[in-house]
Design a protein around this motif. Sequence first.
Motif, short mmCIF file in Angstrom:
data_model
loop_
_atom_site.label_atom_id
_atom_site.label_comp_id
_atom_site.label_asym_id
_atom_site.label_seq_id
_atom_site.Cartn_x
_atom_site.Cartn_y
_atom_site.Cartn_z
N GLY A 94 -8.45 -12.65 -9.65
CA GLY A 94 -7.70 -12.64 -10.91
C GLY A 94 -6.20 -12.67 -10.69
N LEU A 95 -5.77 -11.83 -9.75
CA LEU A 95 -4.33 -11.75 -9.48
C LEU A 95 -3.77 -13.09 -9.02
N MET A 96 -4.53 -13.77 -8.23
CA MET A 96 -4.04 -15.02 -7.66
C MET A 96 -4.14 -16.19 -8.63
N MET A 97 -5.10 -16.13 -9.55
CA MET A 97 -5.36 -17.30 -10.39
C MET A 97 -4.74 -17.19 -11.78
N GLU A 98 -4.64 -15.98 -12.29
CA GLU A 98 -4.26 -15.87 -13.69
C GLU A 98 -2.92 -15.18 -13.88
N GLY A 99 -2.13 -15.17 -12.84
CA GLY A 99 -0.91 -14.39 -12.90
C GLY A 99 0.20 -15.04 -13.70
N THR A 100 1.02 -14.20 -14.28
CA THR A 100 2.24 -14.71 -14.90
C THR A 100 3.43 -14.43 -13.99
N PHE A 101 3.22 -13.50 -13.04
CA PHE A 101 4.28 -13.22 -12.08
C PHE A 101 3.71 -13.36 -10.67
N PRO A 102 3.53 -14.59 -10.23
CA PRO A 102 2.84 -14.83 -8.96
C PRO A 102 3.41 -14.03 -7.79
N GLU A 103 4.70 -13.91 -7.71
CA GLU A 103 5.32 -13.22 -6.58
C GLU A 103 4.78 -11.80 -6.43
N LYS A 104 4.99 -11.05 -7.52
CA LYS A 104 4.59 -9.65 -7.49
C LYS A 104 3.08 -9.51 -7.34
N GLN A 105 2.36 -10.38 -8.05
CA GLN A 105 0.91 -10.23 -8.07
C GLN A 105 0.26 -10.58 -6.74
N SER A 106 0.78 -11.58 -6.06
CA SER A 106 0.14 -11.94 -4.80
C SER A 106 0.31 -10.82 -3.78
N GLN A 107 1.42 -10.11 -3.89
CA GLN A 107 1.56 -8.98 -2.97
C GLN A 107 0.48 -7.92 -3.23
N ILE A 157 0.81 -1.22 0.00
CA ILE A 157 0.00 0.00 0.00
C ILE A 157 0.84 1.27 0.00
N SER A 158 0.50 2.12 -0.91
CA SER A 158 1.16 3.41 -1.00
C SER A 158 0.16 4.37 -1.62
N TRP A 159 0.51 5.61 -1.67
CA TRP A 159 -0.40 6.59 -2.26
C TRP A 159 -0.65 6.24 -3.73
N GLU A 160 0.40 5.83 -4.38
CA GLU A 160 0.28 5.45 -5.79
C GLU A 160 -0.66 4.26 -5.95
N PHE A 161 -0.55 3.30 -5.03
CA PHE A 161 -1.37 2.09 -5.07
C PHE A 161 -2.86 2.44 -5.00
N LEU A 162 -3.15 3.45 -4.19
CA LEU A 162 -4.55 3.84 -4.01
C LEU A 162 -5.09 4.69 -5.14
N PRO A 214 -3.61 -0.07 -12.65
CA PRO A 214 -2.59 -1.11 -12.78
C PRO A 214 -1.73 -0.85 -14.02
N SER A 215 -0.49 -1.30 -13.97
CA SER A 215 0.36 -1.17 -15.15
C SER A 215 1.34 -2.34 -15.16
N GLY A 216 2.11 -2.40 -16.20
CA GLY A 216 3.12 -3.44 -16.31
C GLY A 216 2.51 -4.83 -16.29
N GLY A 217 1.41 -5.02 -17.02
CA GLY A 217 0.78 -6.34 -17.07
C GLY A 217 0.37 -6.84 -15.69
N MET A 218 -0.26 -5.95 -14.94
CA MET A 218 -0.81 -6.29 -13.62
C MET A 218 0.25 -6.54 -12.54
N THR A 219 1.48 -6.17 -12.82
CA THR A 219 2.49 -6.42 -11.79
C THR A 219 2.91 -5.15 -11.08
N GLU A 220 2.47 -4.03 -11.60
CA GLU A 220 2.86 -2.76 -11.00
C GLU A 220 1.65 -1.82 -10.94
N GLY A 221 1.91 -0.64 -10.45
CA GLY A 221 0.86 0.38 -10.41
C GLY A 221 -0.12 0.11 -9.28
N GLY A 222 -1.30 0.76 -9.38
CA GLY A 222 -2.24 0.69 -8.27
C GLY A 222 -3.51 -0.06 -8.62
#
Lengths: 253, 285
Positions: B238-251, B41-46, B50-58
């Motif tokens: 979606g993040l948990m089931m369809e991810g290509t980068f599970p590490e980043k996405q689960s966070q 959680i950060s200001w950006e997150f809120l 989303p960006s970077g194919g669901m691995t970054e952004g808010g």
Amino acid sequence: MENEVEISVSDLSFYYGKTKALKNISMDIYRNRVTAIIGPSGCGKSTFIRLFNRMNDLVPGTRAEGRINIGGLDILGTGVDVVELRRRVGMVFQKPNPFPKSIFRNVSYGLEVKNVKDKIYIEEMVEEALKNAALYEEIKDRLNDSALMLSGGQQQRLCIARCLAVKPEVILFDEPCASLDPVSTKKIEDLITELKKDYTIVIVTHNMQQAARVSDYTAFLYFGELVEYGISEKLFTVPADSRTEEYLSGKFG
Amino acid sequence: MKNSNISQKAGFFILFLCMFITLFFLGVLLYFIISKGINAISWEFLTSAPSGGMTEGGVAPAIVGTIYLTFGAIVFSLPLGLACAIYLTEYTPDNLVTNILRISINNLAGVPSVVFGLFGLAVFVKYLGFGVSILSGSLTLGILILPGIISASREALTSIPQSFREASLALGATRWQTIRKIVLPASLPGILTGVILSIGRAAGETAPILFTAAVFYMKGYPNSVFSEAMALPYHIYGLMMEGTFPEKQSQIAYGCALILLLMVLLISAIAIYFRQRQRRIYNGK
Ligand SMILES: Nc1ncnc2c1ncn2[C@@H]1O[C@H](COP(=O)(O)OP(=O)(O)OP(=O)(O)O)[C@@H](O)[C@H]1O
Ligand SMILES: [Mg+2]
């Protein structure tokens, strides 16, 4: 003062489902008099007076026969405007039941639902009603406080004020002092004596002394039957019916 | 005497234990969500998409979508449910029809949420042609929470002493005036409790919006009731089931879970504040 008939009950019967709770009652209730209804628990006192403002309409499966004539209107008739009737026939209940609103709003409620908009008139009426209910002096500085902050006796006088503000012709009291201490009871009794100048009063009570103190006429109900009705002094001293005598001497009840 | 004392103590101990276990699990749950989600959680997150194919952004669009859907569900079901509860408690006598109605409503509360989802798909999305949209999702969620709103409102209404109604009617109020001016204000705290619970439920459900409103990703924000929307619970899924980068996405998913939790708590807090204020007024303090 001459006795004028305010309420005329003729051949009135009332049923809860199949149970006949009132049996062929006929009596006249006089204007500007206090009429007490006495009798053992479950004999139909509440049922009886709740017919005068059609409160029993709320109980499903009930039925009334006969007539109750109030001011020339057969109030049990089908076309009767019960809202209008209840403005003419007010009621004070056994347990003080002020609304969870301010003291002022409690008293103004009857005017509010009548769509009275004139603020000054409402204020005048509220003050007058509180004065007539002998409550004004005690609470005049906290009209905007919640009514639930008042003592039981004050709450009951507030309920009386609330009823007076609508300017009824008849006021029905159903054991108004049942939950009050002797001091508060005395205040309500004095008030009733005062109010009969302007209103016709019917009071249900379990307390014989109270009935004797405040009422001009007394009716004794027994198992839904009107056993005896007459001038209180006479009924309490020389009852005509043996059942009245037994009841008064505490043999049952 | 002594025996009953011992059994009383044992009874209290068991009750205490149960309470402790409940609190323990609640505590663990909170700790788990907070510790795993707080880093995301950060200001950006809120505030950003989303960006970077669901691995970054808010996850701002999902937050907004959840708010729209929940609000829509309440707007739809509160008036309807309240009206229904008023009708059932104040107008209809206790007869066979009312009882059947009451039982049906209670049964509706037990229907699995995915069934509501299918219903929403068939009726709102397809038959009425609202498409996959906030409107369809809100209506589906609204139906889901309707039974809860009705039974909470009914309970609140029936808990109002009959003596209030009698007093009001005896003063020459009509039945409707009595309901509006006496019964409803006095039962508001209870009704609000039902609304609070319903908000939590509507905000958190995934299945009803799965087919009716939610998309995993959309450009920008919804701009009408006929737009699709992102939503937090579905985003987590979606993040948990369809991810290509599970590490980043689960966070990110845990971040979403924490936000969802905080949102529901915040809304509850606001509603509880109003409820308490109302209670205070009604208890004369
Ligand atoms: N809602 C009701 N449904 C069915 N029977 C009722 C109902 N209310 C009262 N009764 C019955 O009608 C009879 C008269 O009741 P009512 O309440 O009028 O008596 P009461 O004289 O006022 O008694 P109390 O002095 O205890 O207040 C009683 O036998 C009672 O059981
Ligand atoms: Mg009674």
